[in-house]
Design an enzyme around this catalytic site. Sequence first.
Site, PDB file in Angstrom:
ATOM      1  N   GLY A  31       0.874  -1.158   0.000  1.00 31.51           N
ATOM      2  CA  GLY A  31       0.000   0.000   0.000  1.00 31.51           C
ATOM      3  C   GLY A  31       0.905   1.198   0.000  1.00 31.51           C
ATOM      4  O   GLY A  31       2.111   1.048   0.084  1.00 31.51           O
ATOM      5  N   SER A  38       2.471   1.868   7.299  1.00 28.54           N
ATOM      6  CA  SER A  38       3.394   1.849   8.430  1.00 28.54           C
ATOM      7  C   SER A  38       2.631   1.991   9.747  1.00 28.54           C
ATOM      8  O   SER A  38       2.989   1.394  10.757  1.00 28.54           O
ATOM      9  CB  SER A  38       4.435   2.955   8.287  1.00 28.54           C
ATOM     10  OG  SER A  38       5.254   2.714   7.173  1.00 28.54           O
ATOM     11  N   THR A 111       6.801  -2.859   2.703  1.00 23.69           N
ATOM     12  CA  THR A 111       7.370  -2.495   1.411  1.00 23.69           C
ATOM     13  C   THR A 111       6.797  -1.191   0.900  1.00 23.69           C
ATOM     14  O   THR A 111       5.672  -0.840   1.211  1.00 23.69           O
ATOM     15  CB  THR A 111       7.094  -3.597   0.368  1.00 23.69           C
ATOM     16  OG1 THR A 111       5.696  -3.579   0.073  1.00 23.69           O
ATOM     17  CG2 THR A 111       7.472  -4.949   0.884  1.00 23.69           C
ATOM     18  N   SER A 541      16.000  -4.872 -40.658  1.00 26.86           N
ATOM     19  CA  SER A 541      16.371  -5.201 -39.267  1.00 26.86           C
ATOM     20  C   SER A 541      16.848  -3.974 -38.485  1.00 26.86           C
ATOM     21  O   SER A 541      18.027  -3.832 -38.218  1.00 26.86           O
ATOM     22  CB  SER A 541      17.406  -6.318 -39.228  1.00 26.86           C
ATOM     23  OG  SER A 541      18.447  -6.127 -40.153  1.00 26.86           O
TER      24      SER A 541
END
Lengths: 634, 300
Positions: A31, A38, A111, A541
């Site tokens: 989140g 936190s 995270t 190419s």
Amino acid sequence: MAHQSDLIEKDIEAYLLSQEHKSFLRFITCGSVDDGKSTLIGRLLYDSKLIYEDQLQTLENDSKKMGTQGDKMDLALLVDGLAAEREQGITIDVAYRYFSTDKRKFIVADTPGHEQYTRNMATAASTADLAIILIDARKGVLTQTRRHSYIASLLGVKHIVVAINKMDLVEYSQDIFQSIEQDYLTLAADLTFTDITCIPLSALNGENVTRAGEQMDWYKGSALLPFLEHVDVAKDHSQMPFRLPVQWVNRPNLNFRGFSGTTIGKNIHVGEEVIVIPSGKRSCVKSIVTHDGELQEAVADQAITLTLEDEVDISRGDVICAAESPAEQSNQFAAHIFWMAEDQLLPGRQYLLKTTNKLSPATVTELKYKLNINNFEHEPGKSLELNEVGYCNINLSQAIAFDSYKDNRRTGSFILIDRITNNTVGVGMLDFSLRRAKNVVWQDMAIDKSARAELKHQKPCVLWFTGLSGSGKSTIANLVDKKLMDLGRHTYVLDGDNIRHGINKDLGFTDVDRVENIRRVGETAKLMVDAGLIVIVSFISPFVSERRLARSLVEDNEFIEIFVNTPLEECERRDRKGLYKKARLGEIKNFTGIDSSYEEPENAEIEIKTLECSAEEATMEIVSYLEDKAFLEA
Amino acid sequence: MSELTHLERLEAESIFIMREVAAESDNPVMLYSVGKDSAVMLHLAMKAFYPSKPPFPLLHVDTTWKFHEMIEFRDNLAKELGLELLVHINEDGVKQGVGPFSHGSQVHTDIMKTQALKQALDKHQFTAAFGGARRDEEMSRAKERIFSFRSDQHRWDPKTQRPELWDIYNTRIHKGESVRVFPLSNWTELDIWQYIYKENIPIVPLYLAKERPVVERDGVLIKVDDERLPLEPGEEPMMKMVRFRTLGCYPLTGAVESSAATLPEIIQEMLLTTSSERQGRVIDHDAAASMEKKKQEGYF
């Protein structure tokens, strides 16, 4: 540290005994800062009474100095670690926190939420059994919710808790909760979770975090912490077939030869038959050795040393498997790759690939498509940038044992290491082997390439002409072909336009199709080189990576790149086929030089500047090159 | 047995990490500090390679100010286990007479510990060094990788840490670089004590409460371990029932008054106590981010 404090005070030994069988759960929280992630972890630690007084004092000081909650304690400060992050008020890296209750020990990886830190989330998800996905009740399902869910799914997290936070700010509304729940279930329909649980909560006020909320009578499920204490993840680990990736060969003396590693999957017993992959040798388990004595049986995730009944040659990198369901082996795979470096992934470049126990050189031969991590869609691409996910083909120099990642995280995962910097630049999840006959060895041909070439008095090679449309590639290629024919050599011309009418007529001009176009031509050229021919390829190419791919298919000295360098203005002036005119009018899309780029070769073996020489002179230069490098024997 | 308990899981993870280093590193070493975390780490190493001995030596950086009991314990244990023990002392520091009383705790720690460690690693050209640090000890450790890379100057850069996924560890380094490996990263202090108790691991007796001669300095109880401790005029060491929660240089390690003389009593005291472990360490009392700074400079 309040839990069971009575027992701790009165009978510490009984308490210690009761703690011995505590289980273990690793989870992540995803989140953004604004979702209160936190704060939620801070709340779990705080309410579980796992914060010491001196830490609490530091927290109070810090809250006054840099907190965001006014006079209230800012629980997020408990979790945010590195100095730089504390100053900026955001979480950059992965922080691991530890707490336990009477039932379980938890490792929580916190995270970062922003897109640029997606790799950190993937890192944390790789070892997690469960993910808590935070949603701000005021905002509902957002792009980042999709992103976090997709990464969790890609990394194989099985259990999802959707924590719908800040319910206090929406008056604890059941309707809002249910509508978000419905949105989430729709989003996750295509993802591979085994279960999804939505919990309404307020991390700030502690509602439904460690205890049931008083404000939400309508919610009948359990609060977050009790849920985490009871969710069953053991069977995720113990249902897979038995594997022992051999980490270290244990040889204390001549009489003992054991294979040390950490078990995966189902229990293994003394006497059970095993098979070693990739060698395919079979034997039976003679003993299961540990420092605490020999075992009759080992369970999942245990660090053991096995000895076998027979003298089987086994080394680090091999995988000892249950005989009835062995791992697969291959040197070519399809895999998801998650790119983690600033420098982009280059198909064709050699990296080092490390699985749980083996390191081998590897090349990404093809990027089939990129995955948009925000909406799960497939997109064409020629390389991967930081935080991008792609579906790729990978080629290893030798066969390794593996399982599909969706079946087995430990034997299905790998990292890619840059050979020069030694950094971990990407990580991957193996999907399946590209070799159809998995256990068939490569067919050895009785007559090989050199025998065929010798008969033709030449060294086979690919002359790869690249340049803009109208640069003069085909003209020069045809002259070279004719000259070599005159010299009695065996050649063949693969021309872009002609190939597109035949073998590649199903392909268009999108980036993905261009990659496939070149792959097919490259593979065809490779077969012809194998047959002993000098193969002349004339293709625009335009991309470095494609040409590198073509180069990687043949041996090092067999690929001669010829850059037919004619300025765009000159090509457009010539415009023999009238294509530039159409492209300028917008009648042709993705036209090289107009609305699609041409990446000039940096290390072409030969460069022809057509404004400075005639086609005949160019032809002589190329044929001389072949003579000088001994491709044409007398 | 069907599912591993949390201690068994932690044990298996640490063993995996140690085996990985043994298999991939040219010249590993285990930093042995004689403390309880080192005791657990050493015990796990004995398990990881059994019936072989751990394929690396132990290294103790001796500041010359460690408790006497630590040194005795260290020498006996290495002999008993039959392991090679390397002891490194910063002889330059000794010549200059560096000590905590004459130079202060910061200078002493830097020269006799941080610099000494670098000297030892350089001297033996170790490519990997195991350390007993845990992520729960302190905030900046919570984000450090299990495999933590150091430049040829032994510096740690928190911004260039390698991603660490699954159980796949990238151990590759350039010549001159090294890696610090923390197999106990995911253990907590409580895990350590529970494991010591369950496995009956020998620890230095200083952890257990006993009557010891101490003096009080700035509110911290310092043990009078030898005659180098300067006594104030008229100051007399007092005998107090004390124990230590962490072990280091005796003048820098505060004792706590305690009656916990057995392991269960220590755990009991710990569970009921209200201050965190590192509080007893004099060097950690600076700002919250001080450890991060020290680590960037090469402190373990």
